[in-house]
Write a protein that holds these residues in place. Sequence first.
Motif, short mmCIF file in Angstrom:
data_model
loop_
_atom_site.label_atom_id
_atom_site.label_comp_id
_atom_site.label_asym_id
_atom_site.label_seq_id
_atom_site.Cartn_x
_atom_site.Cartn_y
_atom_site.Cartn_z
N CYS A 277 0.82 -1.21 0.00
CA CYS A 277 0.00 0.00 0.00
C CYS A 277 0.86 1.27 0.00
CB CYS A 277 -0.92 0.00 1.23
SG CYS A 277 -2.26 -1.20 1.11
N CYS A 296 -1.45 -4.77 -1.33
CA CYS A 296 -2.47 -3.74 -1.53
C CYS A 296 -3.63 -4.33 -2.34
CB CYS A 296 -1.87 -2.54 -2.27
SG CYS A 296 -3.10 -1.27 -2.63
N ALA A 297 -4.83 -4.23 -1.75
CA ALA A 297 -6.00 -4.82 -2.43
C ALA A 297 -6.56 -3.89 -3.50
CB ALA A 297 -7.08 -5.13 -1.41
N GLY A 298 -6.03 -2.66 -3.56
CA GLY A 298 -6.55 -1.70 -4.53
C GLY A 298 -5.73 -1.63 -5.80
N TRP A 342 -4.59 -0.95 4.97
CA TRP A 342 -5.85 -0.93 4.22
C TRP A 342 -6.81 0.15 4.75
CZ3 TRP A 342 -7.97 -6.53 2.86
CH2 TRP A 342 -7.06 -7.16 1.99
N CYS A 345 -5.02 3.54 2.97
CA CYS A 345 -4.48 3.52 1.60
C CYS A 345 -5.54 4.04 0.62
CB CYS A 345 -4.08 2.08 1.24
SG CYS A 345 -3.74 1.83 -0.50
N CYS A 348 -6.79 1.26 -1.74
CA CYS A 348 -7.72 0.33 -1.07
C CYS A 348 -9.07 1.00 -0.84
CB CYS A 348 -7.12 -0.16 0.25
SG CYS A 348 -5.81 -1.37 0.02
ZN ZN Z 1 -3.71 -0.51 -0.51
#
Ligand code: ZN
Length: 553
Positions: A277, A296-298, A342, A345, A348
Amino acid sequence: MKTHSILLAAAICAAACQAPVPQDFNVIPMPESVTVSEGSFKAAGAAVKIDENIPDDALKAIVRFASALEKASGKKMHEGEGGFSFVLNRDLGAEEYAVNISGDGAVVEASALSGFVYATETLKQMLPAGIYSGKKASGPWVLPYVSIFDSPRFDYRGMHMDPCRHFWTVEETKKYIDVMAAYKLNRLHWHLTEDQGWRMEIKSWPRLTEVGAWRSGTMIGKEWGSSDGIRYGGFYTQDELREVVAYAAERGITVIPEIDLPGHMLAALAAYPELGCTGGPYEVWTRWGVAKDILCAGNDKVFDFLADVFAEVVDIFPSEYIHIGGDECFGGDAEPLRPDPWDVCPKCAARMHSLGIKRGPQAKHYLQNYVTARVQKMLEGYGRKIIGWDEILQGELAPGATVMSWRGIEGGIKASERGFDAIMTPYTHLYFDFYQSKETDKEPLAIGGYTPLEKVYGYEPFDGIKPGAEDHILGVQANLWTEYITTEEHLEYMLLPRMCALSEVQWCAADAKDYQRFLQSLDHTFEILDAMGLNYSLDHKGLIGLDRLPAGE
Ligand code: ZN
Ligand code: ACM
């Protein structure tokens, strides 16, 4: 759950009920039914007849058995009638086998590789322990007249191995597999990625091992903030990974690799900081615990990365199940005042917004569900299923996932009630990184806890499971994390004989377990482990620690 050859089981069980298992029948895990009768069969130098329909992989297991017997007894086996007869019996389930030894010889029946592996492992345990030594040993090389039918309680009988905190070579891993096979375990859960080291060669992302497999030092004992300053690491090449997979498969063991995500990814972030992130910089961790920084999930590049990694994973590991981790993504313990990435970020946040996830304490769990579901879809594209640690249940888990219940039994209970399959690995009973005695000053350093042999043996996987939901419990596994384990001698001390107790939890019907009988059989198991060159704990006998110091002194 097991498949049954009902007629055969019923016939043999009727016989078994008449004759109790004798005191000196020391096979672990105890077969489902055993009837010993007067007389013995000369195994050394016996004739061997092998049904031509037996598949090649099973044939290899039979040859391994015959060759171990030849080496130990010093007598050559030969083709012919009246000795061992290995027969393909398609009425048996893949993991079932039957052994009938009488004046007519020793008839061994199974329908597939696993059954023949288990049958030959049972025969080996019935012979003197020297058969495990790979060299000439003292006999007598005879088997009692016996009728055995055997079938496991659970399909999934796992043991976990952690080469990330401390690294175990291919040869050490094979030794671990050998002892698993001897006690009829059938899944090696291989935890290949961690904050402290990435251990699997990934050709499309080479820095994972060039950078991520090496840490600059390791914390000393439990002195948080310390480092020994010694560069430490290692990884398995893809050839080595394939070699381990093949070695295990020959012994009826499926290797389930774990790529732990989105947490426990610091080694990958050190290699490719753009996957985190904050963008880093990050370092392969030199301490234990739960790290703050995760994937980072985004960032869509993270999913490209995961797609590439799993493409190589499925190419090497034929396992139906791939473990995708999912544990301890939030609340890292090293930086208590820093928010979870998260939570702060922008990428995210944008992902949560686009998914319609509302802000709040549950938001991270829903975002983790999104990551899990994307990886699950990737793997389903290869015809594979996912296993994840029980945190994946938080929020809304997509159907088809299997939950590994480690934070106690609750994860397994909830999963099974919600229609998910589960594997029970509760830390309360099945974490073999825990101490085995209360005299911890005599034991090598462990993470904590107290899991003596009897506690492992006494674990009942259906405790707490709602009637009707039992079919969702695929099986049982113990986990052996290696933060504080640096030598093979210590690794084996933590593993054994607790893994033997585990094998009866996994294999035997609940009402067939008997701790006193198991303890008696253990003396023969210790001879076997000696012959295999493996260390083990005698804590349950009051001889504590690696130096086996008397209790209470
Ligand atoms: Zn992230
Ligand atoms: C775990 O022990 N963190 C799964």
